[in-house]
Scaffold this motif. Structure first.
Motif, PDB file in Angstrom:
ATOM      1  N   ASN A  33      93.920 -60.272  62.213  1.00  0.00           N
ATOM      2  CA  ASN A  33      93.981 -59.835  63.612  1.00  0.00           C
ATOM      3  C   ASN A  33      92.649 -59.309  64.111  1.00  0.00           C
ATOM      4  N   GLY A  34      91.552 -59.662  63.423  1.00  0.00           N
ATOM      5  CA  GLY A  34      90.221 -59.325  63.926  1.00  0.00           C
ATOM      6  C   GLY A  34      89.811 -57.884  63.714  1.00  0.00           C
ATOM      7  N   LEU A  35      90.364 -57.232  62.669  1.00  0.00           N
ATOM      8  CA  LEU A  35      89.997 -55.840  62.400  1.00  0.00           C
ATOM      9  C   LEU A  35      89.555 -55.716  60.954  1.00  0.00           C
ATOM     10  N   PHE A  36      88.568 -54.838  60.710  1.00  0.00           N
ATOM     11  CA  PHE A  36      88.115 -54.629  59.327  1.00  0.00           C
ATOM     12  C   PHE A  36      88.500 -53.211  58.919  1.00  0.00           C
ATOM     13  N   PRO A  37      89.167 -53.052  57.757  1.00  0.00           N
ATOM     14  CA  PRO A  37      89.619 -51.722  57.359  1.00  0.00           C
ATOM     15  C   PRO A  37      88.456 -50.829  56.932  1.00  0.00           C
ATOM     16  N   THR A  38      88.612 -49.516  57.137  1.00  0.00           N
ATOM     17  CA  THR A  38      87.556 -48.579  56.735  1.00  0.00           C
ATOM     18  C   THR A  38      87.735 -48.120  55.300  1.00  0.00           C
ATOM     19  N   ALA A  39      88.803 -48.533  54.641  1.00  0.00           N
ATOM     20  CA  ALA A  39      89.013 -48.220  53.225  1.00  0.00           C
ATOM     21  C   ALA A  39      89.783 -49.377  52.611  1.00  0.00           C
ATOM     22  N   PRO A  40      89.607 -49.623  51.311  1.00  0.00           N
ATOM     23  CA  PRO A  40      90.217 -50.829  50.721  1.00  0.00           C
ATOM     24  C   PRO A  40      91.735 -50.797  50.647  1.00  0.00           C
ATOM     25  N   SER A  41      92.344 -49.650  50.360  1.00  0.00           N
ATOM     26  CA  SER A  41      93.791 -49.682  50.164  1.00  0.00           C
ATOM     27  C   SER A  41      94.581 -48.866  51.179  1.00  0.00           C
ATOM     28  N   GLN A  42      94.078 -47.691  51.567  1.00  0.00           N
ATOM     29  CA  GLN A  42      94.860 -46.869  52.495  1.00  0.00           C
ATOM     30  C   GLN A  42      94.017 -46.491  53.713  1.00  0.00           C
ATOM     31  N   PRO A  43      93.657 -47.459  54.539  1.00  0.00           N
ATOM     32  CA  PRO A  43      92.802 -47.125  55.680  1.00  0.00           C
ATOM     33  C   PRO A  43      93.576 -46.369  56.760  1.00  0.00           C
ATOM     34  N   ARG A  44      92.882 -45.489  57.436  1.00  0.00           N
ATOM     35  CA  ARG A  44      93.475 -44.833  58.607  1.00  0.00           C
ATOM     36  C   ARG A  44      92.842 -45.361  59.883  1.00  0.00           C
ATOM     37  N   MET A  45      91.749 -46.102  59.726  1.00  0.00           N
ATOM     38  CA  MET A  45      91.089 -46.704  60.889  1.00  0.00           C
ATOM     39  C   MET A  45      90.693 -48.126  60.543  1.00  0.00           C
ATOM     40  N   ALA A  46      90.576 -48.948  61.574  1.00  0.00           N
ATOM     41  CA  ALA A  46      90.064 -50.311  61.401  1.00  0.00           C
ATOM     42  C   ALA A  46      89.147 -50.609  62.584  1.00  0.00           C
ATOM     43  N   VAL A  47      88.050 -51.334  62.318  1.00  0.00           N
ATOM     44  CA  VAL A  47      87.053 -51.585  63.349  1.00  0.00           C
ATOM     45  C   VAL A  47      87.064 -53.069  63.705  1.00  0.00           C
ATOM     46  N   SER A  48      86.940 -53.348  64.987  1.00  0.00           N
ATOM     47  CA  SER A  48      86.948 -54.722  65.463  1.00  0.00           C
ATOM     48  C   SER A  48      85.805 -55.523  64.823  1.00  0.00           C
ATOM     49  N   ILE A  49      86.127 -56.720  64.360  1.00  0.00           N
ATOM     50  CA  ILE A  49      85.115 -57.577  63.721  1.00  0.00           C
ATOM     51  C   ILE A  49      84.019 -57.928  64.724  1.00  0.00           C
ATOM     52  N   GLU A  50      84.406 -58.148  65.992  1.00  0.00           N
ATOM     53  CA  GLU A  50      83.401 -58.470  67.010  1.00  0.00           C
ATOM     54  C   GLU A  50      82.438 -57.301  67.202  1.00  0.00           C
ATOM     55  N   LEU A  51      82.972 -56.082  67.171  1.00  0.00           N
ATOM     56  CA  LEU A  51      82.114 -54.904  67.322  1.00  0.00           C
ATOM     57  C   LEU A  51      81.137 -54.809  66.155  1.00  0.00           C
ATOM     58  N   LEU A  52      81.643 -55.063  64.934  1.00  0.00           N
ATOM     59  CA  LEU A  52      80.772 -55.017  63.760  1.00  0.00           C
ATOM     60  C   LEU A  52      79.698 -56.104  63.838  1.00  0.00           C
ATOM     61  N   ALA A  53      80.097 -57.301  64.310  1.00  0.00           N
ATOM     62  CA  ALA A  53      79.130 -58.396  64.418  1.00  0.00           C
ATOM     63  C   ALA A  53      78.057 -58.058  65.447  1.00  0.00           C
ATOM     64  N   PHE A  54      78.476 -57.425  66.551  1.00  0.00           N
ATOM     65  CA  PHE A  54      77.506 -57.029  67.582  1.00  0.00           C
ATOM     66  C   PHE A  54      76.557 -55.966  67.030  1.00  0.00           C
ATOM     67  N   TYR A  55      77.115 -55.036  66.266  1.00  0.00           N
ATOM     68  CA  TYR A  55      76.273 -54.001  65.657  1.00  0.00           C
ATOM     69  C   TYR A  55      75.266 -54.635  64.695  1.00  0.00           C
ATOM     70  N   GLN A  56      75.729 -55.630  63.952  1.00  0.00           N
ATOM     71  CA  GLN A  56      74.814 -56.310  63.032  1.00  0.00           C
ATOM     72  C   GLN A  56      73.682 -56.999  63.786  1.00  0.00           C
ATOM     73  N   ALA A  57      74.046 -57.677  64.908  1.00  0.00           N
ATOM     74  CA  ALA A  57      73.023 -58.361  65.708  1.00  0.00           C
ATOM     75  C   ALA A  57      72.026 -57.347  66.271  1.00  0.00           C
ATOM     76  N   LEU A  58      72.534 -56.191  66.724  1.00  0.00           N
ATOM     77  CA  LEU A  58      71.645 -55.135  67.229  1.00  0.00           C
ATOM     78  C   LEU A  58      70.724 -54.649  66.127  1.00  0.00           C
ATOM     79  N   PHE A  59      71.315 -54.459  64.937  1.00  0.00           N
ATOM     80  CA  PHE A  59      70.550 -53.940  63.809  1.00  0.00           C
ATOM     81  C   PHE A  59      69.440 -54.912  63.423  1.00  0.00           C
ATOM     82  N   GLU A  60      69.766 -56.221  63.484  1.00  0.00           N
ATOM     83  CA  GLU A  60      68.762 -57.227  63.121  1.00  0.00           C
ATOM     84  C   GLU A  60      67.601 -57.243  64.112  1.00  0.00           C
TER      85      GLU A  60
END
Ligand code: ZN
Length: 247
Positions: free
Chosen positions: A198-225
């Motif tokens: 569903n386009g979300l990446f978990p903040t922990a491998p087994s019991q996450p309490r938050m998940a971040v949008s993959i598009e947001l992470l990709a945009f952050y990566q592009a900014l970082f680059e």
């Protein structure tokens, strides 16, 4: 002089107004060109090389980067006062998503070796979780390529075999808003796989309490680059900041 149809000379001349609009004749395209799928040269080989490299990385049993060979001194091995203050930052920074199942006595914070174990456990969990996310991630990319991101559903579930589900509530972080979501994971689709689907990446491998949008992470990566070294900007900003404070 003969006027060939479709050329500028065949257009009727006019002394007023804009005349007749001239359009270029459409060129007939061969079906062979427009219907043959393009094969990008070298793509299969590149994928094969990347898979081999991934396999090599996974099969390597290299040293755990979280494991420090330095043996702790006796004063650190026991919960001394010094020990209790040292790991405050790392305890906060770990994300603490996977620490929910660890009983912590409030008056006696866990000592440093316990934290090392937690970090090592989390590292091992990520190592075993990441390979299971590759297929869902590629499927998600293929599914959403060139399309607007669909709005998030409040309840996520993708069970194909009607097995017993486990309900997890967490917060999803998108570009400009948070949204609480409910995830129904089961034996055939794990919680991280369902989140990736569903386009979300978990903040922990087994019991996450938050998940971040993959598009947001990709945009952050592009900014970082693309972000340049901001030392001069930081220095000037600090200078302005302290000047305004009278220093
Ligand atoms: Zn299932």
């Amino acid at each position: 002089m003969p006027r060939h149809p479709g050329t500028r000379a065949s257009q009727p001349s006019t002394s007023h107004g804009i005349g007749q609009h001239f359009t270029s004749p459409r060129r007939a395209r061969t079906r062979l060109k427009s219907s043959t799928p393009v094969i990008i040269p070298g793509r299969a080989r590149k994928r094969e090389l990347l898979l081999n490299r991934l396999q090599t990385l996974l099969s390597q049993r290299g040293p755990n980067p979280l494991h420090h060979p330095r043996t702790p001194s006796p004063s650190l091995a026991v919960g001394t006062e010094q020990d209790q203050t040292v790991d405050t930052f790392s305890a906060d920074f770990d994300g603490a998503d996977d620490h929910a199942n660890i009983e912590v006595v409030p008056d006696q914070p866990p000592s440093r070796p316990v934290h090392r174990n937690i970090q090592a456990n989390q590292y091992q969990k990520w190592r075993s979780t990441i390979p299971t996310l590759i297929e869902p991630y590629l499927a998600y990319l293929e599914h959403t390529l060139g399309k607007p991101v669909p709005p998030p559903a409040p309840i996520l579930s993708n069970c194909q075999m009607s097995c017993e589900t486990k309900k997890t509530e967490l917060v999803a972080l998108y570009y400009d808003y948070f949204q609480p979501i409910c995830v129904l994971s089961c034996q055939c689709v794990s919680l991280p796989q369902l989140l990736i689907h569903n386009g979300l990446f978990p903040t922990a491998p087994s019991q996450p309490r938050m998940a971040v949008s993959i598009e947001l992470l990709a945009f952050y990566q592009a900014l970082f680059e693309r972000s340049c070294d901001a030392v001069n900007a930081l220095a000037t900003a600090l200078n302005s900041h302290y000047s305004r404070q009278g220093f």
